[in-house]
Design an enzyme around this catalytic site. Sequence first.
Site, mmCIF file in Angstrom:
data_model
loop_
_atom_site.group_PDB
_atom_site.id
_atom_site.type_symbol
_atom_site.label_atom_id
_atom_site.label_comp_id
_atom_site.label_asym_id
_atom_site.label_seq_id
_atom_site.Cartn_x
_atom_site.Cartn_y
_atom_site.Cartn_z
ATOM 1 N N CYS A 126 -4.755 -8.123 0.467
ATOM 2 C CA CYS A 126 -4.684 -8.044 -1.001
ATOM 3 C C CYS A 126 -3.455 -7.245 -1.428
ATOM 4 O O CYS A 126 -2.758 -7.597 -2.389
ATOM 5 C CB CYS A 126 -5.928 -7.365 -1.570
ATOM 6 S SG CYS A 126 -7.475 -8.200 -1.167
ATOM 7 N N CYS A 185 -8.109 -3.627 0.659
ATOM 8 C CA CYS A 185 -7.877 -4.795 1.525
ATOM 9 C C CYS A 185 -6.385 -4.976 1.786
ATOM 10 O O CYS A 185 -5.591 -5.155 0.852
ATOM 11 C CB CYS A 185 -8.497 -6.021 0.844
ATOM 12 S SG CYS A 185 -7.707 -7.590 1.177
#
Length: 597
Positions: A401, A398
């Site tokens: 992230c 991600c």
Amino acid sequence: MSYPTLLYYEKDATLYQGETYHGERNVESLQNYVLDRLNTDAQTISPSDWDHDGLRKKSWLLLLCAEDTDSCPEPETIKKLASIFEGLIPVGIINDPKLANSIYKKYKEQPVVFWEIKDSEDTSDKSTSTAEVHNIEASDTKEIVTKVLSLLPDPQFLNEESFKDIRTQLRLGSEESWLICFHLGAATDLNLQWKRIPAWLPNMKLGLIHCGRSASLCASLHVSHYPAWGVLKQMGAFELYHGRDILHEIVAFARESSQSTNLHALSPAEFYSIIKEGGAWFIDWYAPWCPPCKKLLPEMRKASQHFTPESVQFGTIDCTLHSSLCSYEGIRAYPTTRFYNGSKIHHFHGVPNEQGIVEFVENMLHPIVTTLDEDSFIQLQRKSEEQLWIVDYYAPWCGPCQRLMPEIHALAKQLSNFEFVRIGQVDCTVHSNICHSQNVKSYPTVRLYPLGSKGLNTVAMYNGHLDVMSLKKWVLSFMPGTVVKPLSGKKFHKAVLSDHDHYKPWLVDFYAPWCGHCVHFEPEFLLIAKTLDGRVKTGKVNCQEEHNLCQEVNVNRYPTVYLYLSPNERQEITSQVAADVVQEINSILTRRFRDEL
């Protein structure tokens, strides 16, 4: 906009600094255009220069072009020679017949000579040297270059035995790194490159290995194309060069690699040995053709210099050479970087530069963020009322992230003064059971488990910006302690400027709502207030609303922070970093306490 378009780039020019060529499209015009832009030239040497400036004590390519010389090279040739030999040997022009005759008596017929300085063969007397004059029977640029290069020292030729001896000496403590060229066939094409290098790498030795004669050695070092370049460095580590075959890039690699003695190119056998021994390693799995890999490798070298081999070592594994190993280890994208420490493997998802790698490795060695798995998650489930937990639930693939990762580590550092704060991370691709049980449905998910609650009973969800300032402001709002008091003009005079018994120092932040720096400083000031709780009182003044007060106390820029030790004594605090401000104020208060005693 049209093809072909010709651009001329000066040395060290950037991509956008090319000069468009508008001349004729023939060899002569193109050559003249380039020659006009070369800023190298031969040095004219007078008799006094030669005798008194010490020029005779170094090697030269000399053009003895006195008035009585008819066969001196053309100005165009001289300029070419000066450019070709730049950084290798200087090119000089001597117009004085007497000096030319003293250097070489046949200068009228053969005006091009190589003045070579040779060190004395007497090793006990290193101060003396002798000059040897070599006449160059050529007038064409290429012929002159070829003959001069043939007179310069050759690199040392190595074989399998000498390579192993050198590596053994490096492992035993020798500090002289080697730049080695691996080749097939004649090495004449490398002459110009090779013989420039000693001037640029005076602290490295140079070697040449013929892979036809030392095939097993080249195979063991995974040399797969020619010429190939590699650095054999202190402690015996070896690293192959994967960049373009351009001299200044090879030299830059050699300098960087020779300093990175803690970075090793690993084979499958070495990798399995590392896993068996269980030491701390940061390993980059890469492919030489991959652009992000090429960017990461120099950052890896620089990062490796921050650590000793005793604490952590750095390695690279070329997945084009060791595809079976990479496939077995589940490497599906390049670069993949992992931290190995015993049986535990941690994936690196921080900023792929020197600082990002250093911060990640330091956190792995001295964790400030707890990696939560099925076993350690019980710490959170058993959280006491005296603890505050912030947990980042993430997925390695991600993008947000990955951007949050360094911010979470920065947050942990900045909140390290608060012993009751714990920060953890859960990799939801590895520990999906945890994330499923906590109903985590998107990444990243940041949750806070506050003071006063046990275990997972109470939780706050974060929905703000993914930067350390925003996160810190959010976390601090859940902490008890002194609240920064908004001060109006009347309250300021009564609390801060009024003399009374048991006066406690005030730290006041004068700000404006529209000021960007003030917005960034706000969570820092809140952190300062909580850290200094009990030692000082803290307040803030909105100078947009309290314009007269800010004028009265001579505040004309924002934020301005004053420490009021008494109504009549104040000190300005210029730093806007919480740790620095706390340290400075503690120092001021300690000195004041000593003075009062």
